[in-house]
Write a protein that holds these residues in place. Structure first.
Motif, PDB file in Angstrom:
ATOM      1  N   CYS A  21      36.740  37.007  37.913  1.00  0.00           N
ATOM      2  CA  CYS A  21      36.646  37.011  39.252  1.00  0.00           C
ATOM      3  C   CYS A  21      38.185  36.007  39.570  1.00  0.00           C
ATOM      4  O   CYS A  21      38.480  35.148  38.974  1.00  0.00           O
ATOM      5  CB  CYS A  21      35.545  35.842  39.588  1.00  0.00           C
ATOM      6  SG  CYS A  21      35.553  35.372  41.398  1.00  0.00           S
ATOM      7  N   ILE A  42      38.466  34.212  41.958  1.00  0.00           N
ATOM      8  CA  ILE A  42      38.185  32.750  42.812  1.00  0.00           C
ATOM      9  C   ILE A  42      37.690  31.800  41.689  1.00  0.00           C
ATOM     10  O   ILE A  42      38.555  30.721  41.689  1.00  0.00           O
ATOM     11  CB  ILE A  42      37.409  32.980  43.790  1.00  0.00           C
ATOM     12  CG1 ILE A  42      37.675  33.809  45.007  1.00  0.00           C
ATOM     13  CG2 ILE A  42      36.814  31.655  44.301  1.00  0.00           C
ATOM     14  CD1 ILE A  42      36.844  34.355  45.929  1.00  0.00           C
ATOM     15  N   CYS A  43      36.668  32.111  40.894  1.00  0.00           N
ATOM     16  CA  CYS A  43      36.235  31.207  40.025  1.00  0.00           C
ATOM     17  C   CYS A  43      36.603  31.240  38.521  1.00  0.00           C
ATOM     18  O   CYS A  43      36.213  30.434  37.753  1.00  0.00           O
ATOM     19  CB  CYS A  43      34.834  31.058  40.055  1.00  0.00           C
ATOM     20  SG  CYS A  43      33.884  32.648  39.556  1.00  0.00           S
ATOM     21  N   HIS A  96      36.094  39.846  42.859  1.00  0.00           N
ATOM     22  CA  HIS A  96      35.546  38.589  43.207  1.00  0.00           C
ATOM     23  C   HIS A  96      34.107  38.831  42.358  1.00  0.00           C
ATOM     24  O   HIS A  96      33.580  40.040  42.536  1.00  0.00           O
ATOM     25  CB  HIS A  96      35.418  38.138  44.383  1.00  0.00           C
ATOM     26  CG  HIS A  96      36.521  38.166  44.934  1.00  0.00           C
ATOM     27  ND1 HIS A  96      37.500  37.179  44.830  1.00  0.00           N
ATOM     28  CD2 HIS A  96      37.203  38.650  46.342  1.00  0.00           C
ATOM     29  CE1 HIS A  96      38.636  37.264  45.654  1.00  0.00           C
ATOM     30  NE2 HIS A  96      38.424  37.983  46.660  1.00  0.00           N
ATOM     31  N   CYS A 136      30.730  34.656  44.547  1.00  0.00           N
ATOM     32  CA  CYS A 136      31.865  34.239  45.166  1.00  0.00           C
ATOM     33  C   CYS A 136      32.038  34.920  46.377  1.00  0.00           C
ATOM     34  O   CYS A 136      32.342  34.504  47.768  1.00  0.00           O
ATOM     35  CB  CYS A 136      33.231  34.205  44.540  1.00  0.00           C
ATOM     36  SG  CYS A 136      33.457  32.908  43.128  1.00  0.00           S
ATOM     37  N   LYS A 180      28.441  30.430  45.519  1.00  0.00           N
ATOM     38  CA  LYS A 180      28.725  29.507  44.430  1.00  0.00           C
ATOM     39  C   LYS A 180      29.398  28.306  45.109  1.00  0.00           C
ATOM     40  O   LYS A 180      30.591  28.500  45.868  1.00  0.00           O
ATOM     41  CB  LYS A 180      29.739  30.467  43.381  1.00  0.00           C
ATOM     42  CG  LYS A 180      30.058  29.506  42.184  1.00  0.00           C
ATOM     43  CD  LYS A 180      30.949  30.384  41.423  1.00  0.00           C
ATOM     44  CE  LYS A 180      30.168  31.353  40.762  1.00  0.00           C
ATOM     45  NZ  LYS A 180      30.901  32.137  39.624  1.00  0.00           N
ATOM     46  N   HIS A 237      32.615  25.805  44.580  1.00  0.00           N
ATOM     47  CA  HIS A 237      33.944  25.687  43.887  1.00  0.00           C
ATOM     48  C   HIS A 237      34.373  24.110  43.709  1.00  0.00           C
ATOM     49  O   HIS A 237      34.191  23.574  44.838  1.00  0.00           O
ATOM     50  CB  HIS A 237      34.863  26.508  44.294  1.00  0.00           C
ATOM     51  CG  HIS A 237      34.508  27.969  44.488  1.00  0.00           C
ATOM     52  ND1 HIS A 237      34.437  28.861  43.445  1.00  0.00           N
ATOM     53  CD2 HIS A 237      33.951  28.883  45.519  1.00  0.00           C
ATOM     54  CE1 HIS A 237      33.817  29.965  43.779  1.00  0.00           C
ATOM     55  NE2 HIS A 237      33.755  29.992  45.006  1.00  0.00           N
TER      56      HIS A 237
END
Length: 66
Positions: free
Chosen positions: A39, A41-42, A54, A58, A63, A65
């Motif tokens: 992912c 993002i995370c 993603h 996300c 989720k 962050h």
């Protein structure tokens, strides 16, 4: 060591949240599938579509962050 053995050892070290994948519909860079991805993002690995960028959590905003 052969390539297949190296890849199997790498997979054993990968922590994947959900080996079954997530079956929610396609949304915001997420789509269900059978590929291992990371992912954007995370930075966690997930199983999804080949083009997914993603994880489902996300993409769906479920989720938290840091």
């Amino acid at each position: 060591m052969c390539y297949a053995t190296e890849q199997a050892e790498k997979l054993n070290k990968i922590e994947i949240r959900n080996w079954n994948g997530d079956k929610r519909p396609k949304l915001n860079g997420w789509a269900p599938g059978n590929y291992i991805s990371r992912c954007f993002i995370c930075d966690e690995q997930f199983i999804g579509d080949k083009g997914a960028i993603h994880c489902a959590d996300c993409a769906y905003g479920t989720k938290e962050h840091p």
